[in-house]
Write an enzyme that holds these catalytic residues in place. Structure first.
Site, short mmCIF file in Angstrom:
data_model
loop_
_atom_site.label_atom_id
_atom_site.label_comp_id
_atom_site.label_asym_id
_atom_site.label_seq_id
_atom_site.Cartn_x
_atom_site.Cartn_y
_atom_site.Cartn_z
CG HIS A 27 -0.36 -0.21 2.53
ND1 HIS A 27 -1.05 -0.12 3.71
CD2 HIS A 27 0.92 -0.52 2.91
CE1 HIS A 27 -0.26 -0.35 4.73
NE2 HIS A 27 0.93 -0.60 4.28
NE ARG B 229 -2.78 -4.59 -0.96
CZ ARG B 229 -3.80 -3.99 -0.37
NH1 ARG B 229 -4.96 -4.62 -0.23
NH2 ARG B 229 -3.67 -2.75 0.07
CD GLN C 245 -3.37 1.33 -1.66
OE1 GLN C 245 -2.55 1.84 -0.90
NE2 GLN C 245 -4.16 0.34 -1.29
CB ALA D 100 -3.99 8.94 6.95
C1 YSA Z 1 -6.59 3.30 5.18
C2 YSA Z 1 -6.56 4.22 6.24
C3 YSA Z 1 -5.60 5.22 6.18
O1 YSA Z 1 -5.52 6.11 7.20
C4 YSA Z 1 -4.74 5.36 5.10
C5 YSA Z 1 -4.78 4.44 4.08
C6 YSA Z 1 -5.71 3.42 4.13
C7 YSA Z 1 -5.76 2.41 3.03
C8 YSA Z 1 -4.97 1.16 3.38
N1 YSA Z 1 -3.54 1.42 3.36
C9 YSA Z 1 -5.27 0.10 2.36
O2 YSA Z 1 -4.42 -0.32 1.60
N2 YSA Z 1 -6.55 -0.28 2.36
S1 YSA Z 1 -7.17 -1.31 1.29
O3 YSA Z 1 -6.49 -2.58 1.38
O4 YSA Z 1 -8.59 -1.38 1.50
O5 YSA Z 1 -6.88 -0.67 -0.12
C10 YSA Z 1 -7.29 0.66 -0.40
C11 YSA Z 1 -7.81 0.72 -1.81
O6 YSA Z 1 -6.84 0.19 -2.72
C12 YSA Z 1 -9.04 -0.14 -2.03
O7 YSA Z 1 -10.21 0.56 -1.65
C13 YSA Z 1 -8.99 -0.38 -3.52
O8 YSA Z 1 -9.52 0.71 -4.21
C14 YSA Z 1 -7.49 -0.46 -3.78
N3 YSA Z 1 -7.08 -1.86 -3.83
C15 YSA Z 1 -6.75 -2.66 -2.81
N4 YSA Z 1 -6.42 -3.89 -3.28
C16 YSA Z 1 -6.56 -3.84 -4.60
C17 YSA Z 1 -6.98 -2.56 -4.98
N5 YSA Z 1 -7.21 -2.22 -6.25
C18 YSA Z 1 -7.01 -3.16 -7.16
N6 YSA Z 1 -6.61 -4.43 -6.91
C19 YSA Z 1 -6.36 -4.80 -5.66
N7 YSA Z 1 -5.93 -6.03 -5.41
#
Ligand code: YSA
Length: 332
Positions: A175, A201, A215, A300
């Protein structure tokens, strides 16, 4: 006797080369091959008749005829590859009387366009753009974000670890959140940054999941920052990207690096679609970078621009973004 045959060979050579200069298609070349190198061709006739020549002439005519055969075969191969590579077609297609045509130019990738639009929206609200490395240390990706090695939250991020002789803690960032720690470590508050970047990932792909995706992280830390600032900023973002009347919903969610944590959804044709995770920066995260947690607070958030572009452009499969299919890419 040999003089007559040698003259014939010279005539065949001149005619063959002159014919070759006038043809420009595979069909014409094939007719040429049959005429000059085929079983019933003039050259083959001469070769067949060698045994009827006086003994002294056989060697001279045979050597010359075989030399000619090899050189015509080489000419044939060369002409074939020239025609296949389209050189003849291109030469023929130049018509200087035609009006000029616009050359085809490329365009920005739909992910890039979406990222720029989102980042611009936050720039207008005073967030500064920062970028980080896609190769990250375990410390920043997890530990400094209050995700210790034994924390169950690590399971959420299926990590691609990297082999390295010098490090056993290198990974492809899962992330963009590690940039929170990196930015705060280097800067005193107030901090207001927006961080676009690629993440990885180790997970199965489907219509909404890729193993690599973008992201966009946002972070604001200062004195007196409250949850109202988080909500106000994200409302403004939704207005800028989705228009002024889009409904927004916040629900409780858990991320180890925020407290409280939320996810934000927008109304999409009567359905709530989650577009980001967010929250108030956890005091342990502020503490890990040496910020005074009595004085400073922050919020954040992190979102996936491809998922947002999917909503905006009615794209049904995220894998289209990375399959390099021009039928998809040229629609944007
Ligand atoms: C949460 C709170 C904070 O204060 C700051 C940041 C975050 C986000 C956290 N770091 C995070 O990664 N959350 S998440 O796993 O839900 O991913 C965030 C977004 O990335 C998702 O809503 C989605 O839009 C995208 N994402 C995650 N995995 C993905 C993806 N997009 C495509 N393919 C995937 N495998």
């Amino acid at each position: 006797m040999s003089d007559k045959s040698i003259n014939q060979l010279t005539a065949i050579k001149l005619e063959a080369l002159s014919d070759l200069g006038n043809l420009d298609s595979i069909d014409q070349l094939e007719n040429w091959r049959v005429k000059y190198l085929g079983r019933k061709g003039n050259l083959t006739n001469i070769l067949r008749g060698i045994s009827t020549l006086p003994v002294d002439d056989r060697k001279i005519v045979g050597t010359e005829a075989n030399k000619l055969r090899s050189s015509l075969e080489e000419e044939y191969e060369e002409a074939l590859s020239t025609i296949k590579s389209g050189q003849y077609d291109q030469v023929d297609s130049i018509d200087i009387t035609l009006p000029g045509r616009k050359p085809k130019i490329g365009r920005l990738h739909p992910s890039t366009n979406m990222i720029r639009e989102i980042v611009h929206a936050f720039n207008e609200m005073g967030f500064q753009t920062v970028e980080g490395s896609e190769i990250e240390l375990e410390k920043y990706n997890f530990d400094m974000l209050n995700i210790p090695a034994d924390h169950p939250a690590r399971d959420q991020w299926d990590t691609i670890w990297l082999d390295s002789d010098s490090h056993d803690d290198l990974l492809l960032r899962t992330h963009t959140s590690p940039m929170q720690a990196r930015v705060m470590e280097k800067n005193d508050p107030p901090v207001r940054v927006i961080v676009p970047g690629k993440c990885y990932r180790y997970e199965a792909t489907d219509a909404t999941h890729e193993w690599h995706f973008n992201q966009i992280e946002g972070l604001a830390v200062d004195e007196n920052i409250t949850f109202a600032d988080l909500k106000g900023t994200l409302y403004e973002f939704v207005k800028k990207i989705f228009g002024p009347s889009r409904k927004v919903r916040f629900r409780c969610d858990f991320f180890p690096f925020v407290e409280p944590g939320v996810d934000m959804s927008i109304d999409w044709n009567g359905r709530w679609i989650e577009i980001l995770g967010a929250g108030m920066v956890h005091p342990k995260v502020l503490d890990a970078v040496g910020y005074d947690t009595e004085k400073y607070t922050g919020f954040a958030f992190g979102m996936g621009p491809e998922r947002i572009s999917m909503l905006q452009n009615e794209i049904t499969d995220i894998r289209n973004f990375y399959s390099n299919d021009l039928r998809f890419l040229s629609q944007f």
